[in-house]
Design an enzyme around this catalytic site. Structure first.
Site, PDB file in Angstrom:
ATOM      1  N   ASP A  16       0.888  -1.159   0.000  1.00 25.59           N
ATOM      2  CA  ASP A  16       0.000   0.000   0.000  1.00 25.59           C
ATOM      3  C   ASP A  16       0.924   1.206   0.000  1.00 25.59           C
ATOM      4  OD1 ASP A  16      -1.539   2.176   0.676  1.00 25.59           O
ATOM      5  OD2 ASP A  16      -2.718   1.122   2.200  1.00 25.59           O
ATOM      6  N   TYR A 234       0.603   0.389  15.026  1.00 20.92           N
ATOM      7  CA  TYR A 234      -0.328   0.103  13.950  1.00 20.92           C
ATOM      8  C   TYR A 234       0.040   0.880  12.690  1.00 20.92           C
ATOM      9  CZ  TYR A 234      -4.378  -0.468  11.128  1.00 20.92           C
ATOM     10  OH  TYR A 234      -5.190  -0.768  10.077  1.00 20.92           O
ATOM     11  N   LYS A 237      -3.194  -3.072   8.319  1.00 21.41           N
ATOM     12  CA  LYS A 237      -3.084  -4.524   8.389  1.00 21.41           C
ATOM     13  C   LYS A 237      -2.199  -4.991   7.243  1.00 21.41           C
ATOM     14  CE  LYS A 237      -5.343  -6.240  11.894  1.00 21.41           C
ATOM     15  NZ  LYS A 237      -4.593  -6.877  12.954  1.00 21.41           N
TER      16      LYS A 237
HETATM   17  C1  F6R Z   1      -7.476  -0.323   7.548  1.00 24.58           C
HETATM   18  C2  F6R Z   1      -7.159   1.067   7.319  1.00 24.58           C
HETATM   19  C3  F6R Z   1      -8.210   2.069   7.590  1.00 24.58           C
HETATM   20  C4  F6R Z   1      -7.691   3.192   8.516  1.00 24.58           C
HETATM   21  C5  F6R Z   1      -8.803   4.205   8.834  1.00 24.58           C
HETATM   22  C6  F6R Z   1      -8.309   5.378   9.697  1.00 24.58           C
HETATM   23  O1  F6R Z   1      -6.376  -1.126   7.279  1.00 24.58           O
HETATM   24  O2  F6R Z   1      -6.080   1.391   6.899  1.00 24.58           O
HETATM   25  O3  F6R Z   1      -9.381   1.496   8.071  1.00 24.58           O
HETATM   26  O4  F6R Z   1      -7.201   2.634   9.704  1.00 24.58           O
HETATM   27  O5  F6R Z   1      -9.336   4.735   7.652  1.00 24.58           O
HETATM   28  O6  F6R Z   1      -7.220   5.969   9.070  1.00 24.58           O
HETATM   29  P1  F6R Z   1      -6.572   7.347   9.611  1.00 24.58           P
HETATM   30  O7  F6R Z   1      -6.269   7.131  11.070  1.00 24.58           O
HETATM   31  O8  F6R Z   1      -5.341   7.536   8.787  1.00 24.58           O
HETATM   32  O9  F6R Z   1      -7.583   8.420   9.395  1.00 24.58           O
HETATM   33 MG    MG Z   2      -4.223   2.034   2.985  1.00 25.46          MG
HETATM   34 MG    MG Z   3      -4.832  -2.404   2.022  1.00 28.41          MG
END
Ligand code: F6R
Ligand code: MG
Ligand code: MG
Length: 376
Positions: A16, A234, A237
């Site tokens: 990603d 984190y 994933k």
């Molecule tokens: C799951 C993922 C998203 C983000 C969510 C919050 O793997 O990447 O669900 O965790 O959109 O993202 P932020 O904290 O960057 O706004």
């Molecule tokens: Mg992403």
């Molecule tokens: Mg992804």
């Protein structure tokens, strides 16, 4: 090929490196740039063939070549490709979380442990070599545990385990403990209960590879990286990938796909913090929406012939979940997604404390620390 057997490596390396509309999908310019890089590598004979696609916000480089697994040149090429697209496309367009999975600083010989996900298998091409490549978004490598178990060990799912004498001896699972960095080979059906005992904890035990017990023929390889364990926090994933060989003494392509008719619950989804159903989708629908999901999986089918990808239409792999036969699984997944969301942040809709350790929840809990008083 004249006479001698051809050894081919199939590599899928993904990352990603930024996406459009939050974590929804990749940008077409990223796909275009990746194709240019891979075409150049093909012309320079580093790789034999390739296919670029995406699953949600993950850019997926599928390559065939003759360099074997863990080849530093292939890994460096993939790393540089992601780095460059991140700099020349993701950052100028201010794509969301540009360069997210590129955790390492300088390339160190292998992309494993640096952020990108990898599954690679080297094999001698059989007379005919059908392959299925799976890629999932908004989940983790343990998501393959249940379907791979069903494909290679469950006689109620794979008829060939019972009917085909060349599969009757069963398959051996190499299971990795991602916390302790150990692995163990366990043969099914003899050690099936042990396999289930481990694989039932998908956040810790994941399948690294599977081979046919009778002759050690390599049948499947999956990505095993856990980004949170690399970064200690984190960082999304580890949306996983997996390669499965099929037919002629291995599970048929239909048997390989059948377990995905039951959208099992996986860890990931919103903020990598929730359980959600893994929905099998076409490439067209490989883009997450509802609560950043639900988690999705695509399946690409093709033949490998003298190192080349033989597919359909313009030689593109067949989009195997682009089929009404999986409509019921999708409807069930949507039903489950809706049901789970009604439970909000209450476990087990939200992941347990072990998994939440790598998210931002501990910061929130920290603020309450001093307010919690011993009961007199
Ligand atoms: C799951 C993922 C998203 C983000 C969510 C919050 O793997 O990447 O669900 O965790 O959109 O993202 P932020 O904290 O960057 O706004
Ligand atoms: Mg992403
Ligand atoms: Mg992804």
């Amino acid at each position: 090929m004249s006479g001698e057997q051809m050894r081919t490596t199939v590599s899928i390396i993904k990352a990603d490196i930024g996406s459009v509309a939050g974590h929804h999908t990749v940008h077409p310019k990223q796909i275009e740039a990746a194709k240019q890089h891979l075409e150049k590598a093909r012309k320079e004979n580093l790789i034999t063939d390739y296919y670029v696609f995406h699953c949600g916000d993950d850019l997926e480089l599928l390559m065939t070549h003759g360099n074997g697994e863990n080849n530093p040149k292939i890994h460096e090429f993939a790393w540089n490709t992601f780095k460059e697209i991140s700099e020349t496309v993701s950052k100028p367009l201010k794509l969301y979380a540009a360069g997210q999975d590129l955790l390492g600083e300088a390339f160190s010989g292998n992309v494993k442990g640096m952020g990108p996900g990898v599954a690679e298998m080297e094999f001698e091409e059989r007379k005919s070599e059908p392959i299925v490549v799976f890629a999932a978004d908004k989940t983790e490598p343990g998501a393959w545990n249940l379907p791979l178990f069903k494909i290679f060990a469950d006689p109620f799912s794979t008829a060939g385990l019972v009917i085909d004498p060349s599969m009757h001896g069963g398959f051996t699972f190499r299971v990795m403990d991602v916390m302790e960095n150990k692995n163990v080979d366990l043969a099914c059906p003899a050690e099936m209960y042990d396999v289930i005992a481990l694989l039932g904890t998908p956040g810790r035990y994941v399948i690294e590879r599977i081979y046919r017990t009778s002759d050690k023929l390599l049948a499947s390889v999956a990505s095993t990286s856990r980004l949170s364990l690399i970064a200690g926090r984190y960082v999304g994933k580890d949306d996983p990938v997996c390669i499965v060989r099929g037919q002629h003494g291995l599970p048929s392509v239909g048997e390989v796909l059948a377990p995905f008719g039951m959208p099992h619950l996986v860890a990931g989804w919103m903020r990598g913090s929730h359980h959600g159903p893994l929905m099998p989708v076409s490439l067209e629908n490989a883009k997450c929406t509802f609560f950043d999901g639900p988690p999705r999986v695509v399946a690409l089918g093709f033949q490998v012939s003298d190192g080349h990808i033989v597919g359909v239409n313009e030689n593109e792999p067949a989009d195997l979940f682009d089929d009404p036969a999986f409509d019921k699984a999708r409807a069930t997944a949507n039903e489950l997604a809706d049901y789970l969301r009604r439970q909000g942040e209450f476990m087990p809709a939200r992941l347990g404390p072990d998994e939440m350790e790598y998210t931002t929840l501990p910061q929130v809990l920290d603020r309450l620390k001093d307010r919690l008083k011993p009961i007199a």
